[in-house]
Motif scaffolding. Structure first.
Motif, PDB file in Angstrom:
ATOM      1  N   UNK A   1      34.160  37.313  16.799  1.00  0.00           N
ATOM      2  CA  UNK A   1      33.333  36.319  16.241  1.00  0.00           C
ATOM      3  C   UNK A   1      33.950  35.700  15.067  1.00  0.00           C
ATOM      4  N   UNK A   2      34.100  34.320  15.070  1.00  0.00           N
ATOM      5  CA  UNK A   2      35.024  33.812  13.864  1.00  0.00           C
ATOM      6  C   UNK A   2      36.522  33.875  13.600  1.00  0.00           C
ATOM      7  N   UNK A   3      36.988  34.715  14.563  1.00  0.00           N
ATOM      8  CA  UNK A   3      38.501  34.795  14.667  1.00  0.00           C
ATOM      9  C   UNK A   3      39.093  33.895  15.647  1.00  0.00           C
ATOM     10  N   UNK A   4      40.161  33.359  15.286  1.00  0.00           N
ATOM     11  CA  UNK A   4      40.932  32.636  16.395  1.00  0.00           C
ATOM     12  C   UNK A   4      42.249  33.132  16.419  1.00  0.00           C
ATOM     13  N   UNK A   5      42.102  33.970  17.641  1.00  0.00           N
ATOM     14  CA  UNK A   5      43.371  34.937  17.737  1.00  0.00           C
ATOM     15  C   UNK A   5      44.614  34.138  18.181  1.00  0.00           C
ATOM     16  N   UNK A   6      45.647  34.277  17.781  1.00  0.00           N
ATOM     17  CA  UNK A   6      47.039  33.611  18.253  1.00  0.00           C
ATOM     18  C   UNK A   6      47.481  33.824  19.431  1.00  0.00           C
ATOM     19  N   UNK A   7      47.555  35.067  19.888  1.00  0.00           N
ATOM     20  CA  UNK A   7      48.039  35.554  21.260  1.00  0.00           C
ATOM     21  C   UNK A   7      46.959  36.515  21.506  1.00  0.00           C
ATOM     22  N   UNK A   8      46.684  36.698  22.943  1.00  0.00           N
ATOM     23  CA  UNK A   8      46.066  37.630  23.544  1.00  0.00           C
ATOM     24  C   UNK A   8      46.939  38.880  23.719  1.00  0.00           C
ATOM     25  N   UNK A   9      48.148  38.470  24.519  1.00  0.00           N
ATOM     26  CA  UNK A   9      49.170  39.615  24.617  1.00  0.00           C
ATOM     27  C   UNK A   9      50.237  38.832  24.162  1.00  0.00           C
ATOM     28  N   UNK A  10      51.197  39.546  23.532  1.00  0.00           N
ATOM     29  CA  UNK A  10      52.595  39.423  23.164  1.00  0.00           C
ATOM     30  C   UNK A  10      53.584  40.259  23.553  1.00  0.00           C
ATOM     31  N   UNK A  11      54.547  39.813  24.256  1.00  0.00           N
ATOM     32  CA  UNK A  11      55.784  40.702  24.596  1.00  0.00           C
ATOM     33  C   UNK A  11      57.080  40.188  24.306  1.00  0.00           C
ATOM     34  N   UNK A  12      57.685  41.000  23.469  1.00  0.00           N
ATOM     35  CA  UNK A  12      59.109  40.622  23.073  1.00  0.00           C
ATOM     36  C   UNK A  12      60.055  41.739  23.076  1.00  0.00           C
ATOM     37  N   UNK A  13      61.439  41.272  22.671  1.00  0.00           N
ATOM     38  CA  UNK A  13      62.625  42.154  22.765  1.00  0.00           C
ATOM     39  C   UNK A  13      62.908  42.313  21.220  1.00  0.00           C
ATOM     40  N   UNK A  14      63.347  43.711  20.942  1.00  0.00           N
ATOM     41  CA  UNK A  14      63.887  43.930  19.513  1.00  0.00           C
ATOM     42  C   UNK A  14      65.405  44.512  19.444  1.00  0.00           C
ATOM     43  N   UNK A  15      65.893  44.101  18.571  1.00  0.00           N
ATOM     44  CA  UNK A  15      67.240  44.849  18.085  1.00  0.00           C
ATOM     45  C   UNK A  15      67.983  45.464  19.261  1.00  0.00           C
ATOM     46  N   UNK A  16      68.212  44.503  20.256  1.00  0.00           N
ATOM     47  CA  UNK A  16      69.150  44.939  21.539  1.00  0.00           C
ATOM     48  C   UNK A  16      68.214  45.512  22.790  1.00  0.00           C
ATOM     49  N   UNK A  17      66.867  45.807  22.384  1.00  0.00           N
ATOM     50  CA  UNK A  17      66.155  46.184  23.493  1.00  0.00           C
ATOM     51  C   UNK A  17      65.240  45.230  24.051  1.00  0.00           C
ATOM     52  N   UNK A  18      65.288  45.064  25.415  1.00  0.00           N
ATOM     53  CA  UNK A  18      64.924  44.025  25.922  1.00  0.00           C
ATOM     54  C   UNK A  18      63.385  44.561  26.599  1.00  0.00           C
ATOM     55  N   UNK A  19      62.473  43.795  26.549  1.00  0.00           N
ATOM     56  CA  UNK A  19      61.165  44.031  27.360  1.00  0.00           C
ATOM     57  C   UNK A  19      61.147  43.507  28.874  1.00  0.00           C
ATOM     58  N   UNK A  20      62.022  44.282  29.635  1.00  0.00           N
ATOM     59  CA  UNK A  20      62.421  43.798  30.872  1.00  0.00           C
ATOM     60  C   UNK A  20      61.263  44.813  31.937  1.00  0.00           C
ATOM     61  N   UNK A  21      61.127  44.062  33.108  1.00  0.00           N
ATOM     62  CA  UNK A  21      60.368  44.722  34.127  1.00  0.00           C
ATOM     63  C   UNK A  21      58.826  45.179  33.376  1.00  0.00           C
ATOM     64  N   UNK A  22      58.069  44.287  32.639  1.00  0.00           N
ATOM     65  CA  UNK A  22      57.039  44.662  32.190  1.00  0.00           C
ATOM     66  C   UNK A  22      56.129  43.729  33.230  1.00  0.00           C
ATOM     67  N   UNK A  23      54.887  44.722  33.473  1.00  0.00           N
ATOM     68  CA  UNK A  23      53.782  44.071  34.171  1.00  0.00           C
ATOM     69  C   UNK A  23      52.578  43.765  33.410  1.00  0.00           C
ATOM     70  N   UNK A  24      52.120  42.729  33.448  1.00  0.00           N
ATOM     71  CA  UNK A  24      50.799  42.262  32.793  1.00  0.00           C
ATOM     72  C   UNK A  24      49.929  41.604  33.837  1.00  0.00           C
ATOM     73  N   UNK A  25      48.699  42.152  34.093  1.00  0.00           N
ATOM     74  CA  UNK A  25      48.046  41.668  35.218  1.00  0.00           C
ATOM     75  C   UNK A  25      46.475  42.029  35.154  1.00  0.00           C
ATOM     76  N   UNK A  26      45.739  41.416  35.883  1.00  0.00           N
ATOM     77  CA  UNK A  26      44.227  41.839  36.109  1.00  0.00           C
ATOM     78  C   UNK A  26      43.467  41.895  34.598  1.00  0.00           C
ATOM     79  N   UNK A  27      43.481  40.939  33.752  1.00  0.00           N
ATOM     80  CA  UNK A  27      42.791  41.074  32.380  1.00  0.00           C
ATOM     81  C   UNK A  27      41.523  40.360  32.480  1.00  0.00           C
TER      82      UNK A  27
END
Length: 194
Positions: free
Chosen positions: A165-191
């Motif tokens: 309550x009273x908070x405006x969330x920037x993202x519900x789910x955020x998936x990214x890559x870092x320092x040469x490690x890719x977030x590949x084949x990520x499953x995001x479903x049924x939320x």
């Protein structure tokens, strides 16, 4: 609660199969549970909350060690975690970790806050591969409910997420890559988003 593997001159001691279960924990300014280099740790059925008037850091921190043991196959399940101004769950370099059926929120009166669940790679060179976030109830802070960074093959499924309550969330789910490690084949479903 603190558990850590030790690298010593004449041999190492690995904190394997650490169990933190069925506790009511009042946290100080740091984490209620801080585990480093703890393969197969289980953190289950605990109730964690900050002491009155104390703005805590994360409720649970689990990470791998520099040149030491990998915090792999960690289970964080069926906990009720109320956090201060920071993340509730911080996992770094935790391959095959499972975060399931937890109730995660910020303490009353704390506005803002970071991402509620943070999972990332490059904790001392260890990739957070195949991490699962499932069936949790998460009241989000100002950044996001779940932030996954450099997490190949992650599964983020069947969670109930809503901004506090009273908070405006920037993202519900955020998936990214870092320092040469890719977030590949990520499953995001049924939320269920509120």
């Amino acid at each position: 609660f603190y558990a850590q593997s030790q690298t010593q001159e004449y041999g190492s001691t690995v904190a394997e199969d650490v169990a933190l279960a069925d506790n009511v924990m009042t946290c100080g300014a740091n984490a209620c549970a801080y585990l480093t280099g703890t393969p197969r740790a289980t953190i289950v059925r605990n109730r964690m909350a900050p002491a009155v008037g104390v703005i805590t850091g994360a409720a649970v921190i689990v990470e791998s060690q520099v040149g030491g043991a990998t915090a792999e196959d960690v289970i964080l399940a069926d906990n009720i975690m109320t956090c201060g101004a920071s993340q509730c769950v911080w996992l770094a370099g935790t391959p095959r970790a499972v975060i399931a059926r937890n109730d995660i929120s910020h303490m009353e009166g704390v506005m803002g806050g970071g991402s509620m669940v943070v999972v990332k790679s490059v904790a001392n060179g260890v990739t957070a591969d195949s991490v699962t976030l499932a069936d949790n109830t998460i009241a989000c802070g100002a950044m996001s409910c779940a932030y996954f960074n450099g997490t190949p093959h992650a599964m983020i499924v069947r969670n109930r997420m809503a901004p506090r309550d009273g908070v405006d969330a920037y993202n519900m789910i955020s998936v990214g890559s870092t320092e040469g490690i890719t977030s590949e084949d990520v499953t995001v479903s049924d939320h269920l988003f509120a």
